[in-house]
Write a protein that holds these residues in place. Structure first.
Motif, PDB file in Angstrom:
ATOM      1  N   TYR A 237       3.473  -8.613  10.889  1.00 36.81           N
ATOM      2  CA  TYR A 237       3.062  -8.140   9.464  1.00 36.81           C
ATOM      3  C   TYR A 237       3.755  -8.933   8.541  1.00 36.81           C
ATOM      4  CZ  TYR A 237       1.930  -4.633   5.683  1.00 36.81           C
ATOM      5  OH  TYR A 237       1.306  -4.039   4.872  1.00 36.81           O
ATOM      6  N   GLN A 238       3.110  -9.696   7.667  1.00 34.14           N
ATOM      7  CA  GLN A 238       3.679 -10.786   6.763  1.00 34.14           C
ATOM      8  C   GLN A 238       4.152 -10.123   5.560  1.00 34.14           C
ATOM      9  OE1 GLN A 238       3.628 -14.146   7.483  1.00 34.14           O
ATOM     10  NE2 GLN A 238       3.207 -13.293   9.415  1.00 34.14           N
ATOM     11  N   LEU A 239       3.590  -8.730   5.022  1.00 33.83           N
ATOM     12  CA  LEU A 239       4.186  -8.215   3.957  1.00 33.83           C
ATOM     13  C   LEU A 239       5.622  -7.464   4.205  1.00 33.83           C
ATOM     14  CD1 LEU A 239       0.907  -6.904   3.044  1.00 33.83           C
ATOM     15  CD2 LEU A 239       2.004  -8.021   1.418  1.00 33.83           C
ATOM     16  N   ALA A 240       6.430  -7.368   3.040  1.00 33.96           N
ATOM     17  CA  ALA A 240       7.525  -6.628   3.393  1.00 33.96           C
ATOM     18  C   ALA A 240       7.394  -5.234   4.199  1.00 33.96           C
ATOM     19  CB  ALA A 240       8.444  -6.675   1.994  1.00 33.96           C
ATOM     20  N   THR A 241       8.360  -4.611   4.311  1.00 29.70           N
ATOM     21  CA  THR A 241       8.270  -3.162   4.820  1.00 29.70           C
ATOM     22  C   THR A 241       9.316  -2.217   4.010  1.00 29.70           C
ATOM     23  OG1 THR A 241       9.902  -3.434   6.708  1.00 29.70           O
ATOM     24  CG2 THR A 241       7.385  -3.675   6.935  1.00 29.70           C
ATOM     25  N   ASP A 242       9.873  -2.891   2.770  1.00 30.65           N
ATOM     26  CA  ASP A 242      10.996  -2.288   2.120  1.00 30.65           C
ATOM     27  C   ASP A 242      10.530  -1.084   1.139  1.00 30.65           C
ATOM     28  OD1 ASP A 242       9.596  -3.931   0.146  1.00 30.65           O
ATOM     29  OD2 ASP A 242      11.326  -5.264   0.018  1.00 30.65           O
ATOM     30  N   ALA A 243      11.394  -0.544   0.298  1.00 35.80           N
ATOM     31  CA  ALA A 243      10.919   0.693  -0.685  1.00 35.80           C
ATOM     32  C   ALA A 243       9.654   0.047  -1.697  1.00 35.80           C
ATOM     33  CB  ALA A 243      12.212   1.065  -1.354  1.00 35.80           C
ATOM     34  N   PRO A 244      10.096  -1.200  -2.182  1.00 39.39           N
ATOM     35  CA  PRO A 244       8.972  -1.509  -3.236  1.00 39.39           C
ATOM     36  C   PRO A 244       7.760  -1.512  -2.615  1.00 39.39           C
ATOM     37  CG  PRO A 244      10.903  -2.959  -3.536  1.00 39.39           C
ATOM     38  CD  PRO A 244      11.206  -2.091  -2.151  1.00 39.39           C
ATOM     39  N   GLU A 245       7.483  -2.291  -1.328  1.00 39.77           N
ATOM     40  CA  GLU A 245       6.357  -2.286  -0.627  1.00 39.77           C
ATOM     41  C   GLU A 245       5.754  -0.644  -0.247  1.00 39.77           C
ATOM     42  OE1 GLU A 245       4.053  -4.264  -0.194  1.00 39.77           O
ATOM     43  OE2 GLU A 245       2.591  -3.460   1.579  1.00 39.77           O
ATOM     44  N   MET A 246       6.698   0.078  -0.069  1.00 41.86           N
ATOM     45  CA  MET A 246       6.249   1.498  -0.050  1.00 41.86           C
ATOM     46  C   MET A 246       5.575   2.055  -1.124  1.00 41.86           C
ATOM     47  SD  MET A 246       9.140   2.673   2.690  1.00 41.86           S
ATOM     48  CE  MET A 246       8.513   4.478   2.816  1.00 41.86           C
ATOM     49  N   THR A 247       6.113   1.685  -2.482  1.00 44.18           N
ATOM     50  CA  THR A 247       5.644   2.033  -3.768  1.00 44.18           C
ATOM     51  C   THR A 247       4.288   1.311  -3.965  1.00 44.18           C
ATOM     52  OG1 THR A 247       7.913   2.436  -4.463  1.00 44.18           O
ATOM     53  CG2 THR A 247       6.245   2.334  -6.287  1.00 44.18           C
ATOM     54  N   ARG A 248       4.232   0.203  -3.512  1.00 46.63           N
ATOM     55  CA  ARG A 248       3.029  -0.652  -3.832  1.00 46.63           C
ATOM     56  C   ARG A 248       1.918   0.045  -2.978  1.00 46.63           C
ATOM     57  NH1 ARG A 248      -0.299  -4.804  -2.083  1.00 46.63           N
ATOM     58  NH2 ARG A 248       0.473  -4.362   0.098  1.00 46.63           N
ATOM     59  N   LEU A 249       2.076   0.466  -1.650  1.00 48.49           N
ATOM     60  CA  LEU A 249       0.922   1.065  -0.867  1.00 48.49           C
ATOM     61  C   LEU A 249       0.803   2.347  -1.492  1.00 48.49           C
ATOM     62  CD1 LEU A 249       2.010   0.108   2.708  1.00 48.49           C
ATOM     63  CD2 LEU A 249       0.274  -0.780   1.787  1.00 48.49           C
ATOM     64  N   ALA A 250       1.831   3.037  -1.860  1.00 51.66           N
ATOM     65  CA  ALA A 250       1.454   4.591  -2.355  1.00 51.66           C
ATOM     66  C   ALA A 250       0.569   4.319  -3.759  1.00 51.66           C
ATOM     67  CB  ALA A 250       2.677   5.182  -2.564  1.00 51.66           C
ATOM     68  N   THR A 251       0.947   3.540  -4.449  1.00 50.49           N
ATOM     69  CA  THR A 251       0.292   3.221  -5.851  1.00 50.49           C
ATOM     70  C   THR A 251      -1.197   2.785  -5.386  1.00 50.49           C
ATOM     71  OG1 THR A 251       2.199   2.732  -6.745  1.00 50.49           O
ATOM     72  CG2 THR A 251      -0.022   1.794  -7.868  1.00 50.49           C
ATOM     73  N   GLN A 252      -1.428   1.851  -4.571  1.00 46.65           N
ATOM     74  CA  GLN A 252      -2.815   1.200  -4.027  1.00 46.65           C
ATOM     75  C   GLN A 252      -3.581   2.408  -3.480  1.00 46.65           C
ATOM     76  OE1 GLN A 252      -3.844  -2.909  -2.321  1.00 46.65           O
ATOM     77  NE2 GLN A 252      -3.071  -1.596  -0.719  1.00 46.65           N
ATOM     78  N   ALA A 253      -2.893   3.366  -2.688  1.00 51.50           N
ATOM     79  CA  ALA A 253      -3.748   4.342  -1.985  1.00 51.50           C
ATOM     80  C   ALA A 253      -4.291   5.393  -2.995  1.00 51.50           C
ATOM     81  CB  ALA A 253      -2.833   5.017  -1.079  1.00 51.50           C
ATOM     82  N   SER A 254      -3.424   5.624  -3.948  1.00 51.26           N
ATOM     83  CA  SER A 254      -3.860   6.573  -5.074  1.00 51.26           C
ATOM     84  C   SER A 254      -5.100   6.211  -5.678  1.00 51.26           C
ATOM     85  CB  SER A 254      -2.785   6.846  -6.071  1.00 51.26           C
ATOM     86  OG  SER A 254      -1.702   7.530  -5.427  1.00 51.26           O
ATOM     87  N   ALA A 255      -4.966   4.851  -6.073  1.00 55.18           N
ATOM     88  CA  ALA A 255      -6.110   4.306  -6.782  1.00 55.18           C
ATOM     89  C   ALA A 255      -7.425   4.056  -5.859  1.00 55.18           C
ATOM     90  CB  ALA A 255      -5.740   2.692  -7.331  1.00 55.18           C
ATOM     91  N   LEU A 256      -7.192   4.043  -4.451  1.00 56.00           N
ATOM     92  CA  LEU A 256      -8.596   3.951  -3.755  1.00 56.00           C
ATOM     93  C   LEU A 256      -8.873   5.118  -2.886  1.00 56.00           C
ATOM     94  CD1 LEU A 256      -7.353   0.735  -1.523  1.00 56.00           C
ATOM     95  CD2 LEU A 256      -8.830   0.731  -3.516  1.00 56.00           C
ATOM     96  N   ALA A 257      -8.207   6.236  -3.426  1.00 57.68           N
ATOM     97  CA  ALA A 257      -8.563   7.711  -2.814  1.00 57.68           C
ATOM     98  C   ALA A 257     -10.016   8.265  -3.200  1.00 57.68           C
ATOM     99  CB  ALA A 257      -7.433   8.538  -3.180  1.00 57.68           C
ATOM    100  N   PRO A 258     -10.431   7.810  -4.351  1.00 58.51           N
ATOM    101  CA  PRO A 258     -11.845   8.487  -4.568  1.00 58.51           C
ATOM    102  C   PRO A 258     -12.976   7.768  -3.872  1.00 58.51           C
ATOM    103  CG  PRO A 258     -10.824   8.000  -6.760  1.00 58.51           C
ATOM    104  CD  PRO A 258      -9.817   7.604  -5.725  1.00 58.51           C
ATOM    105  N   ASP A 259     -12.539   6.399  -3.602  1.00 63.37           N
ATOM    106  CA  ASP A 259     -13.509   5.577  -2.841  1.00 63.37           C
ATOM    107  C   ASP A 259     -13.528   5.922  -1.396  1.00 63.37           C
ATOM    108  OD1 ASP A 259     -15.179   3.720  -4.913  1.00 63.37           O
ATOM    109  OD2 ASP A 259     -13.146   3.421  -5.650  1.00 63.37           O
ATOM    110  N   ALA A 260     -12.238   6.187  -1.019  1.00 65.70           N
ATOM    111  CA  ALA A 260     -12.138   6.674   0.477  1.00 65.70           C
ATOM    112  C   ALA A 260     -13.008   7.985   0.541  1.00 65.70           C
ATOM    113  CB  ALA A 260     -10.835   6.853   0.842  1.00 65.70           C
ATOM    114  N   ALA A 261     -13.057   8.912  -0.483  1.00 68.35           N
ATOM    115  CA  ALA A 261     -13.748  10.157  -0.398  1.00 68.35           C
ATOM    116  C   ALA A 261     -15.353   9.814  -0.277  1.00 68.35           C
ATOM    117  CB  ALA A 261     -13.320  11.229  -1.496  1.00 68.35           C
ATOM    118  N   ILE A 262     -15.477   8.767  -1.127  1.00 65.98           N
ATOM    119  CA  ILE A 262     -17.121   8.489  -1.060  1.00 65.98           C
ATOM    120  C   ILE A 262     -17.592   8.002   0.429  1.00 65.98           C
ATOM    121  CG2 ILE A 262     -18.933   6.819  -1.788  1.00 65.98           C
ATOM    122  CD1 ILE A 262     -17.213   6.834  -4.468  1.00 65.98           C
ATOM    123  N   LEU A 263     -16.730   7.169   1.023  1.00 66.71           N
ATOM    124  CA  LEU A 263     -16.778   6.627   2.349  1.00 66.71           C
ATOM    125  C   LEU A 263     -16.843   7.836   3.384  1.00 66.71           C
ATOM    126  CD1 LEU A 263     -17.049   4.292   4.532  1.00 66.71           C
ATOM    127  CD2 LEU A 263     -14.432   4.716   4.504  1.00 66.71           C
TER     128      LEU A 263
END
Ligand SMILES: C[S@@+](CC[C@H](N)C(=O)[O-])C[C@H]1O[C@@H](n2cnc3c(N)ncnc32)[C@H](O)[C@@H]1O
Length: 261
Positions: A3-29
């Protein structure tokens, strides 16, 4: 492939922020697929378990959900927030070791590129789904990344993102997913692309610099730029994206799903 991306705290924040933004579309899927109470679901490359938790809510106490990821740090976070009937497994999505024909739905988001071969990932997902069960993958196409008005620092980061993601295998997998599903013999294959974008005051506004920051190790090891130049470009880009007059298209997300014969 690592995996080329980091696995540190900022990456965890990035993933969580992204997941919140994508949640409505996951629900549509999941609505389109019809995921409901009692289903058994597997979330491949679950990361922090954001989608795993969405699935757990849907399937309810009569269902079961498993999140699988290679990264123990992400899994520890996911486990700490696990709702009932959810389990987590540290394993490679390409060689999960789970029994065949086990799940009503096998899902993976933003894993296709990380797992390096979409065909191999789909083959394993298909093996794990029960006959008549569903497989769904979601992948981003960063070819559309743009900001308005444009800015040279943004263009430099976009180029580094493209190189970094290609190095880690993402390439144009999002564009190929639909064909890969059809070639693999899935039935009722569905395709839903959508644009992810934002204004300066929205949580995803720093997605591009945050993602390039997470690829920093890959970028510097490859020698595509120096640490000093990268830091200066990141700062310049962040200042531009923070301007209330700036808007962005971050990427096009592609959702593809189908049924195992
Ligand atoms: C960009 S993150 C996406 C996380 C989550 N699916 C989401 O959408 O929020 C990619 C995830 O895939 C995991 N990953 C990468 N390659 C993997 C592999 N071969 N097997 C299992 N997990 C993998 C990473 O550890 C990371 O958690």
């Amino acid at each position: 492939m690592a995996y080329q991306l980091a696995t540190d705290a900022p990456e965890m924040t990035r993933l969580a922020t992204q997941a919140s933004a994508l949640a409505p579309d996951a629900a549509i899927l999941f609505d389109r697929i019809g995921v409901g109470p009692g289903w058994s679901c597997l979330d491949l490359g679950c990361g922090l378990g954001e989608v795993t938790r969405l699935l757990a809510k849907r399937v309810g106490p009569a269902g079961r959900v498993c999140g699988l990821d290679l990264e123990p740090r992400f899994l520890r976070h996911a486990e700490a927030m696990a709702p009932p009937a959810t389990s987590y497994l540290q394993a490679d999505a390409l060689r999960s070791g789970l029994p065949a024909d086990s799940f009503d739905l096998v899902h993976g988001r933003l894993l296709t590129g990380a797992a390096s071969s979409p065909e191999a990932l789909l083959a394993e997902a298909l093996r794990l789904a029960r006959p008549g069960g569903h497989v769904a993958l979601q992948e981003s196409d960063p070819g559309f990344t743009a900001c308005y008005p444009g800015h040279p620092a943004h263009m430099r980061l976009k180029a580094l993102l493209g190189r970094g993601l290609n190095e880690s295998g993402h390439g144009a997998f999002a564009r190929r997913l639909f064909g890969i599903f059809r070639d693999a013999g899935l039935r009722e294959v569905g395709f839903r692309p959508f644009v992810v974008g934002c204004q300066a005051d929205e949580p995803m506004a720093h997605w591009l610099p945050d993602t390039v920051q997470s690829l920093r190790g890959t970028i510097l090891r490859a020698g595509w730029t120096t640490a000093e130049a990268l830091d200066a470009t990141l700062a310049e880009c962040r200042a531009h994206l923070a301007d209330p007059g700036t808007t962005q298209i971050l990427y096009v997300m592609v959702q593809v799903w189908g049924r195992k014969p």
